[in-house]
Design a protein around this motif. Sequence first.
Motif: not given
Length: 693
Positions: A572-574, A644-646, A667-668, A689-690
């Motif tokens: 994270g953090g991007r 939300y990301f997921g 995230g995973i 998003y990957t």
Amino acid sequence: HDENGEVHYRYPKIRLTGVETVEGVTTEILDPNKEDSGITVEIFNSSGEKVDGTEGNDLGTKMVVTFEKGATEGVVIKKDALDSRNNLTIINPLRVPADTTEDGDESDPYQFQFIQPAEDKIPKIRTVTPSTVTVSGEKGVKIEGQGFSEKFNLYINGVKNNTAKRNGTGTEIIFDAPATNQEGYVQIIVQNDDGALAIYDDFLYVKTYTDPKITDFNPKKGTYNTLVTLKGQNLLPPNPLVADIESGIGLLQLIGTRVFIGGKDINTYTDQGLQPYKAPSTQPLIDTEEGNIVRLSEDAHSIILQAGEKATNNVAYYKVYFDTYTGKTMLTDGNREVYEIIAEGTQLYGLKGGDKFAIIVGQESIKIEEKTLKFMTPYAKEDFKNQAGEKDGDRITGNRVKVVNHHELTFTVPSLAREGYYDVAIVNPDTKKDERRGNQGFYYSFQPQNLPEISRIEPTEGSVDGGYDVYIYGKNFVSGGTVEQKSTVTIGGVTVPPEDVEVSYDKTYIRFKVPKYPGDLATETEMDRKYVPIVVTNPDGGSAHIDGFAYIIPISNPEIFKLVLEGGSAAGGRTVRVEGQDFRYFEPFRDTNNNGIWDVGEPFTDKNGNGIWDNLLDEGHFERLQKTAGGWDKNILPILPKVYFGNQLATVTDFGPGLLVVETPKGIKGPAQVYVVNNDYGVSNKVPYTYET
């Protein structure tokens, strides 16, 4: 007919030996033709049809005689008539001019016996369930009481019923109520072999016209005071368009659809039909709130408003209710008298036919136009005590059912006698019903040890599309290793899948994913929202509920065009730029005048809690909020859309028209779906998003 053409009815007289007046004067003739005799006679032919005395319809095979209370006052049984044979004969009238006193033929005597059983030998009827049946009859009617002898006879309006069966302890009789052509009350008599008898006068036959159906109900397990939402068809709210509440189904129409659990009505009622109700001084039946909002008290759905007095036979009934389709508060007699109740400041008005009438609300009545509408209720009530412990009006305790509309009702479970499954039935005023039996019914938990408590929910509203999280805060929630060992959540009658319910380690909050609203709210109401209850049920059946969550139809329709920075670390953090349209930066409001902008006085959702309507794209608003204590996190972030990301919430760091700049959450490795939720709960499309290692 007399010489003036008026119709006069003459009924048979009854000759009864063995009776005398209290003065000792023998009186054998009981004459229903005398004015104020207090004796009513109905005659039926062999087909069960009523004989009306007209030519060709003047002979019958059964006569039902009803004595009003006090009709035989002053008449006593002779001492020497007890336990001896007495004669009963019928004297027919003559069809002759109206002023005649002549009688016709007298029947052969029928012998009967007066008895005076000892008090401990007299049977007693406590309840009859159901006490209202259709004219087509009802199988399995239950009489509960005591002292029913092994050999007994059951009579319905004087006709012996051969289907009755008694239990082994003499406390219960089951019988099939026969079909009849007539609506109305009939008398049930249980007579023991020694002649002692019990009488029940409140058994009612009615004609049917509805077809109620249960679609589903939830939760299906709970305990005392568990709130259950039932969905169905042809449910009936109280109907004030009633001419007579003393006979027929008039009073039942004022009640509406009832709920039976284990064969018993879960409501409790007054002993004498409608009784006066006095609202607590601090809880007016109808009141106003800030923003010109009309508010009804918790007891309002249990109150019938009465115009006129029964003594003058000039009575009309009204009800006040919140219309879930239009979102308006209404006052109506169920016919032509229909008022929309509105608030202007602290004053209430009723709108009807283009006119506006002031409404004066008291503790015992309201006044509108020239009418005084008194508060009445059919339900049991108790004294309401104020903070000083003094009586200040009434509180309804007997109504456990609230019909929301023709497709939905809620009920609270009464105290039941044992653990296990109970049949659940809905019963309309015409006695038509639908039922869920056995393990399809409600499972009652007797004395659960783990009772949850709910203090609040966040957020208190959300989109009909579902898919977002709501937090329930409180205590005594249960988290176990399996589904059966975890608290369940029901929202608006829908049970949330167990995999979408997460209980905190310290058991003080539950996070659950809101399911999609089960229906089309846009066709069910003209409002933009519908309030539903949330119920938490623990594995042992302990439950708690909270009202006030609103499914809303969002006005906004956010859309994501693209993400700038197509990949990022799983840590994270991007920074990611979310570009699109219809991202909302002002607090949601209700545009009551439909001019597209917020005007002073229009209700709004105060997302940051500062009591002021805020628009972040207004530089003056933005600067004021930045400088106010709490700054960005307290004053601005609550208004901004959520990204939300997921299932993980990103941190918004900047925004602009059609733009949200966020810092990605952890995230995973792999793909995640990104979507935006506006502050009115409009949900965007999802774009991939990957996460990379």
